[in-house]
Write an enzyme that holds these catalytic residues in place. Structure first.
Site, PDB file in Angstrom:
ATOM      1  N   CYS A   2      61.580  41.878  75.684  1.00  0.00           N
ATOM      2  CA  CYS A   2      61.848  42.114  77.056  1.00  0.00           C
ATOM      3  C   CYS A   2      60.245  42.645  77.587  1.00  0.00           C
ATOM      4  O   CYS A   2      59.593  42.969  76.866  1.00  0.00           O
ATOM      5  CB  CYS A   2      62.457  43.507  77.247  1.00  0.00           C
ATOM      6  SG  CYS A   2      64.226  43.166  76.549  1.00  0.00           S
ATOM      7  N   ARG A  27      56.315  36.310  76.865  1.00  0.00           N
ATOM      8  CA  ARG A  27      57.066  37.085  75.942  1.00  0.00           C
ATOM      9  C   ARG A  27      58.349  36.326  75.517  1.00  0.00           C
ATOM     10  O   ARG A  27      59.223  36.747  74.745  1.00  0.00           O
ATOM     11  CB  ARG A  27      57.064  38.395  76.357  1.00  0.00           C
ATOM     12  CG  ARG A  27      55.769  39.297  76.365  1.00  0.00           C
ATOM     13  CD  ARG A  27      56.191  40.629  77.200  1.00  0.00           C
ATOM     14  NE  ARG A  27      56.844  41.454  76.562  1.00  0.00           N
ATOM     15  CZ  ARG A  27      56.337  42.496  75.815  1.00  0.00           C
ATOM     16  NH1 ARG A  27      55.101  42.573  75.573  1.00  0.00           N
ATOM     17  NH2 ARG A  27      57.145  43.333  75.141  1.00  0.00           N
ATOM     18  N   TRP A  74      65.438  40.084  77.262  1.00  0.00           N
ATOM     19  CA  TRP A  74      65.586  39.120  76.439  1.00  0.00           C
ATOM     20  C   TRP A  74      66.824  39.584  75.460  1.00  0.00           C
ATOM     21  O   TRP A  74      66.614  40.752  74.884  1.00  0.00           O
ATOM     22  CB  TRP A  74      64.436  38.907  75.357  1.00  0.00           C
ATOM     23  CG  TRP A  74      64.269  37.887  74.551  1.00  0.00           C
ATOM     24  CD1 TRP A  74      64.213  36.483  74.892  1.00  0.00           C
ATOM     25  CD2 TRP A  74      64.386  37.662  73.013  1.00  0.00           C
ATOM     26  NE1 TRP A  74      64.394  35.688  73.776  1.00  0.00           N
ATOM     27  CE2 TRP A  74      64.543  36.473  72.690  1.00  0.00           C
ATOM     28  CE3 TRP A  74      64.668  38.966  72.055  1.00  0.00           C
ATOM     29  CZ2 TRP A  74      64.933  35.846  71.246  1.00  0.00           C
ATOM     30  CZ3 TRP A  74      64.880  38.361  70.792  1.00  0.00           C
ATOM     31  CH2 TRP A  74      64.806  37.021  70.637  1.00  0.00           C
ATOM     32  N   ASN A 100      62.846  48.641  76.552  1.00  0.00           N
ATOM     33  CA  ASN A 100      62.664  47.579  75.645  1.00  0.00           C
ATOM     34  C   ASN A 100      63.130  48.124  74.410  1.00  0.00           C
ATOM     35  O   ASN A 100      62.664  49.392  74.158  1.00  0.00           O
ATOM     36  CB  ASN A 100      61.217  47.292  75.455  1.00  0.00           C
ATOM     37  CG  ASN A 100      60.926  46.283  76.829  1.00  0.00           C
ATOM     38  OD1 ASN A 100      61.462  45.932  77.479  1.00  0.00           O
ATOM     39  ND2 ASN A 100      59.621  45.910  76.758  1.00  0.00           N
ATOM     40  N   GLY A 101      63.727  47.591  73.455  1.00  0.00           N
ATOM     41  CA  GLY A 101      63.977  48.147  72.222  1.00  0.00           C
ATOM     42  C   GLY A 101      65.485  48.169  72.034  1.00  0.00           C
ATOM     43  O   GLY A 101      66.233  47.578  72.696  1.00  0.00           O
ATOM     44  N   GLU A 482      58.295  24.781  52.599  1.00  0.00           N
ATOM     45  CA  GLU A 482      58.022  25.347  53.868  1.00  0.00           C
ATOM     46  C   GLU A 482      56.487  25.426  53.928  1.00  0.00           C
ATOM     47  O   GLU A 482      56.055  24.963  54.898  1.00  0.00           O
ATOM     48  CB  GLU A 482      58.604  26.759  53.875  1.00  0.00           C
ATOM     49  CG  GLU A 482      58.266  27.512  55.136  1.00  0.00           C
ATOM     50  CD  GLU A 482      58.473  26.812  56.539  1.00  0.00           C
ATOM     51  OE1 GLU A 482      59.308  25.805  56.556  1.00  0.00           O
ATOM     52  OE2 GLU A 482      58.084  27.448  57.450  1.00  0.00           O
ATOM     53  N   LYS A 486      54.735  23.371  57.140  1.00  0.00           N
ATOM     54  CA  LYS A 486      53.685  24.294  57.896  1.00  0.00           C
ATOM     55  C   LYS A 486      52.188  23.677  58.065  1.00  0.00           C
ATOM     56  O   LYS A 486      51.776  23.445  59.019  1.00  0.00           O
ATOM     57  CB  LYS A 486      53.598  25.578  57.445  1.00  0.00           C
ATOM     58  CG  LYS A 486      53.602  26.883  58.473  1.00  0.00           C
ATOM     59  CD  LYS A 486      54.534  27.249  59.090  1.00  0.00           C
ATOM     60  CE  LYS A 486      55.763  26.160  59.512  1.00  0.00           C
ATOM     61  NZ  LYS A 486      56.928  26.748  60.080  1.00  0.00           N
ATOM     62  N   GLU A 489      52.404  20.083  60.084  1.00  0.00           N
ATOM     63  CA  GLU A 489      52.608  20.144  61.269  1.00  0.00           C
ATOM     64  C   GLU A 489      51.431  20.770  62.248  1.00  0.00           C
ATOM     65  O   GLU A 489      51.114  20.374  63.461  1.00  0.00           O
ATOM     66  CB  GLU A 489      53.674  20.986  62.106  1.00  0.00           C
ATOM     67  CG  GLU A 489      54.099  22.315  61.504  1.00  0.00           C
ATOM     68  CD  GLU A 489      55.292  22.980  61.932  1.00  0.00           C
ATOM     69  OE1 GLU A 489      55.798  23.925  61.199  1.00  0.00           O
ATOM     70  OE2 GLU A 489      55.687  22.663  63.381  1.00  0.00           O
ATOM     71  N   HIS A 505      57.666  12.687  36.594  1.00  0.00           N
ATOM     72  CA  HIS A 505      58.641  11.686  36.805  1.00  0.00           C
ATOM     73  C   HIS A 505      58.197  10.652  37.943  1.00  0.00           C
ATOM     74  O   HIS A 505      58.729   9.618  38.443  1.00  0.00           O
ATOM     75  CB  HIS A 505      60.117  11.996  36.975  1.00  0.00           C
ATOM     76  CG  HIS A 505      60.561  12.765  36.142  1.00  0.00           C
ATOM     77  ND1 HIS A 505      60.899  12.263  34.954  1.00  0.00           N
ATOM     78  CD2 HIS A 505      60.765  14.112  35.989  1.00  0.00           C
ATOM     79  CE1 HIS A 505      61.436  13.206  34.132  1.00  0.00           C
ATOM     80  NE2 HIS A 505      61.230  14.432  34.643  1.00  0.00           N
ATOM     81  N   LYS A 604      58.966  23.169  70.883  1.00  0.00           N
ATOM     82  CA  LYS A 604      59.480  24.256  70.125  1.00  0.00           C
ATOM     83  C   LYS A 604      61.043  24.134  70.160  1.00  0.00           C
ATOM     84  O   LYS A 604      61.398  24.678  69.122  1.00  0.00           O
ATOM     85  CB  LYS A 604      58.989  25.405  71.129  1.00  0.00           C
ATOM     86  CG  LYS A 604      59.372  26.760  70.269  1.00  0.00           C
ATOM     87  CD  LYS A 604      58.626  26.952  69.402  1.00  0.00           C
ATOM     88  CE  LYS A 604      59.076  28.400  68.485  1.00  0.00           C
ATOM     89  NZ  LYS A 604      58.901  28.443  67.195  1.00  0.00           N
TER      90      LYS A 604
HETATM   91  C1  F6R Z   1      58.548  24.170  62.173  1.00  0.00           C
HETATM   92  C2  F6R Z   1      59.650  24.626  62.987  1.00  0.00           C
HETATM   93  C3  F6R Z   1      60.822  23.224  63.113  1.00  0.00           C
HETATM   94  C4  F6R Z   1      62.233  24.320  63.438  1.00  0.00           C
HETATM   95  C5  F6R Z   1      63.278  23.152  63.694  1.00  0.00           C
HETATM   96  C6  F6R Z   1      64.658  23.784  63.875  1.00  0.00           C
HETATM   97  O1  F6R Z   1      57.730  25.147  62.277  1.00  0.00           O
HETATM   98  O2  F6R Z   1      59.910  25.293  64.080  1.00  0.00           O
HETATM   99  O3  F6R Z   1      60.875  22.775  61.959  1.00  0.00           O
HETATM  100  O4  F6R Z   1      62.516  25.101  62.329  1.00  0.00           O
HETATM  101  O5  F6R Z   1      63.193  22.236  64.789  1.00  0.00           O
HETATM  102  O6  F6R Z   1      64.473  24.789  65.045  1.00  0.00           O
HETATM  103  P1  F6R Z   1      65.568  25.672  65.321  1.00  0.00           P
HETATM  104  O7  F6R Z   1      65.573  26.743  64.312  1.00  0.00           O
HETATM  105  O8  F6R Z   1      65.317  26.365  66.784  1.00  0.00           O
HETATM  106  O9  F6R Z   1      66.784  25.205  65.272  1.00  0.00           O
END
Ligand code: F6R
Length: 609
Positions: A2, A27, A74, A100-101, A482, A486, A489, A505, A604
């Site tokens: 928020c 935010r 939010w 907020n909070g 993971e 990271k 990407e 293997h 995103k």
């Molecule tokens: C990688 C990343 C993506 C998401 C994936 C699922 O850093 O962010 O691999 O994890 O697109 O997204 P959500 O969690 O929003 O369903």
């Protein structure tokens, strides 16, 4: 998260509030509203959705006045809607609050106030604050706010306005940021500096347990107990973009550093004060329904899928129920065996990922109960699932997910413990031990973050390579996946994550002189075996960077460079061991001159199949 803006001065407050809220859009929010004291008294306008919706409402009937408060919400308690948006008022409409909070004891307060005749219209915790202040008001708004906050438990930043004293704006901070902007004949409040930077660069930064009373002519700072404070003004010399990132160079780095808070917020009131059990009121399954679960399917994409791989181990170990984890885009097309005895857990930061949503719908169609772990209240996934565990990571702006992933891990730990205590699959002492260790994780993450410089050095070395490997066994393998994603990407370096025992293997053929290998060796019972696998790659010339838990310093002898994470229970190590990998990717991306927060080809929120 928020956003709060407040203004008292001689200008039209509505415009200043809207402009301030626009500066806080980064935010993340799902609704917005303003309250302004006008010639007709205190008036409120609010709207679900983007600020443009609120602006069009204000365009039809503007609120003219020189004191007001504004908010971007939010959603936490209650879905995004006009009525749940802030500001909230009491029944007399003479008190207005933005917040907020989270108010942890809002249900107790709400019942108490309802018994006194207060009528609530929203599902929020915030509405309780406006009613509480109204009930305690005896002619002095500052005293009423002080009395109200002494009754409130939780984390909050507040802006309060009353028609009874229409030249005063009261601000309070406890564990949620709030700043006061000081101008000439006008003063401001903001949850973040960008909200007021256009009008003044002179600010007071409130500390926890402090409040401020703003009028046109001045600002008084005091503790919430009423002791006056004198403080130097802070002069902001950053530009607006730097201010949004709170001094960090990128949102990703900011979000990596927000993880201790995200862990604390996600655990929050879900850990019983006795330290002996987990309270998951949001899970509506009865003990009988939980006992009837025969198998669990965890379904998600990308990073959330990797959280699900950890979730599999957590639920199997704690609840002793068989678990399968699947990528959502595969799950629905492989005719999975879903029965009413299947609990399907979908994991999604955004709650809008098309593949995950489709898997959720398929699971429901087959009669399964669906539990969602998501970071966005009111998202499609949250709305369609039967039960929702919200991760309180706050909005994630960087495309590469960091704090959302680790908050998903915390959600799995809480869920695993909750299932275990309901099923009686673990004894009370072990549950209490896991809870005690969970509580220590935020501080342990802080210790890792304090060593970022060491990771940066390694990142700068690997940034010169085009290929590398991540290896690990058990939970270390899940974290390796993971770490590898990271790195790919945001640095665009090709990497592969391998179960360390599987290298021989086939993949071992790719190990050649100088190739970097990131080896995770944090799992106590698999340590020796992992060291043997590390020797297989060092013997072929790999340059190995090892990550181990404190205590296993002998790893240094088997690798070229080491990094120690604080010791914890093996089950909980992913919540720590992923942090150096997030930093590694961040610094490698930086070293390669990439756009860290917006990597090429990625979005995103992936709302297409
Ligand atoms: C990688 C990343 C993506 C998401 C994936 C699922 O850093 O962010 O691999 O994890 O697109 O997204 P959500 O969690 O929003 O369903």
């Amino acid at each position: 998260m928020c956003g709060i803006v407040g203004y008292v001065g001689n200008r039209n407050s509505q415009n200043i509030l809207i402009e301030g809220l626009k500066k806080l859009e980064y935010r993340g929010y799902d609704s917005a509203g303003v309250a302004v004291y006008t010639s007709e008294g205190l008036q409120v306008k609010k709207s679900k959705g983007r600020l443009a919706n609120l602006e069009s409402k204000l365009g039809e009937t503007p609120l003219n006045g020189t004191i007001g408060i504004g908010h971007t919400r939010w959603a936490t308690h209650g879905k995004p809607s006009d009525v749940n948006s802030h500001p909230h008022t009491d029944n007399s409409l003479k008190f207005s609050v933005v917040h907020n909070g989270i108010i942890e004891n809002y249900m107790v307060l709400k019942e108490e106030l309802a018994a006194q005749g207060h009528v609530f219209v929203s599902e929020t915790d915030t509405e309780v604050i406006s009613h509480l202040i109204a009930s305690l008001y005896e002619g002095d708004i500052v005293k009423a706010v002080q009395k109200a906050v002494s009754r409130m438990k939780g984390a909050y930043a507040l802006g309060v306005l009353t028609e009874h004293e229409p030249d005063k704006l009261v601000a309070v901070r406890l564990s949620s940021p709030l700043i006061i902007g000081v101008g000439e004949g006008e003063n401001f409040i903001g949850s973040d500096i960008p909200a007021i930077l256009e009008y003044t660069r002179n600010v007071y930064i409130l500390n926890d347990g402090e409040m401020a009373v703003l009028t046109r002519d001045g600002v008084e700072l005091m503790t919430i107990e009423g002791n006056f404070i004198s403080r130097e003004l802070f002069h902001v010399d950053w530009d607006i973009v730097t201010a949004e990132k709170a001094g960090y160079d990128h949102f990703m780095l900011k979000e990596i550093h927000e993880q201790p808070k995200a862990y604390r917020d996600t655990m929050g009131s879900r850990l019983d004060p006795s330290g002996k059990k987990v309270v998951l009121n949001e899970v509506g399954m009865t003990p009988q329904q939980i006992k009837a679960i025969r198998h669990v399917h965890i379904v998600a994409c990308g990073t959330a899928y990797h959280a699900g791989l950890v979730g599999k181990s957590v639920i199997e170990k704690l609840a002793r129920i068989p678990v399968e984890t699947d990528v959502a885009s595969e799950y629905r097309y492989r005719a999975p065996i879903i029965t009413p005895e299947t609990l399907v857990i979908v994991v999604s930061q955004s709650g809008e990922t098309a593949d995950t949503l489709a898997a959720l719908r398929e699971a429901k169609r087959c009669g399964a109960r669906v539990l969602a772990i998501t970071n966005v209240v009111g998202s499609s996934v949250a709305r369609e699932a039967d039960d929702v565990i919200t991760t309180w990571a706050g909005p994630e702006i960087a495309v590469a997910s960091t704090k959302a992933y680790t908050s998903q891990l915390i959600a799995f730990y809480l869920l695993g413990l909750y299932l275990a205590q309901t099923l009686g699959s673990q004894d009370d002492a072990y549950i209490a031990e896991v809870i005690a260790e969970l509580k220590e994780l935020p501080e342990k993450v802080e210790r890792i973050l304090a060593q970022s410089e060491a990771i940066k050095n390694v990142a700068e070395q690997i940034a010169t390579h085009d290929n590398l490997f991540f290896i690990g066994r058990g939970l270390d393998y899940a974290v390796a996946l993971e770490g590898s994603l990271k790195l790919k990407e945001i640095s665009y370096i090709h990497s592969e994550a391998y179960a360390a025992g599987e290298l021989k293997h086939g993949t071992l053929a790719l190990i050649e002189e100088g190739i970097p290998v990131i080896a995770l060796a944090t799992q106590e019972d698999l340590f020796e075996k992992t060291v043997s696998n590390i020797k297989e790659v060092t013997a072929r010339g790999a340059h190995v960077f090892g990550i181990h838990s404190e205590g296993h310093y002998e790893l240094a002898k088997a690798v070229d460079e080491v990094f120690a994470i604080p010791a914890t229970l093996p089950l909980l190590t992913p919540a720590l061991s992923v942090v150096p990998l997030q930093l590694l990717s961040y610094y490698a991306s930086l070293a390669r001159g990439n756009d860290v927060d917006k990597p090429r080809n990625l979005a995103k929120s992936v709302t297409v199949e």
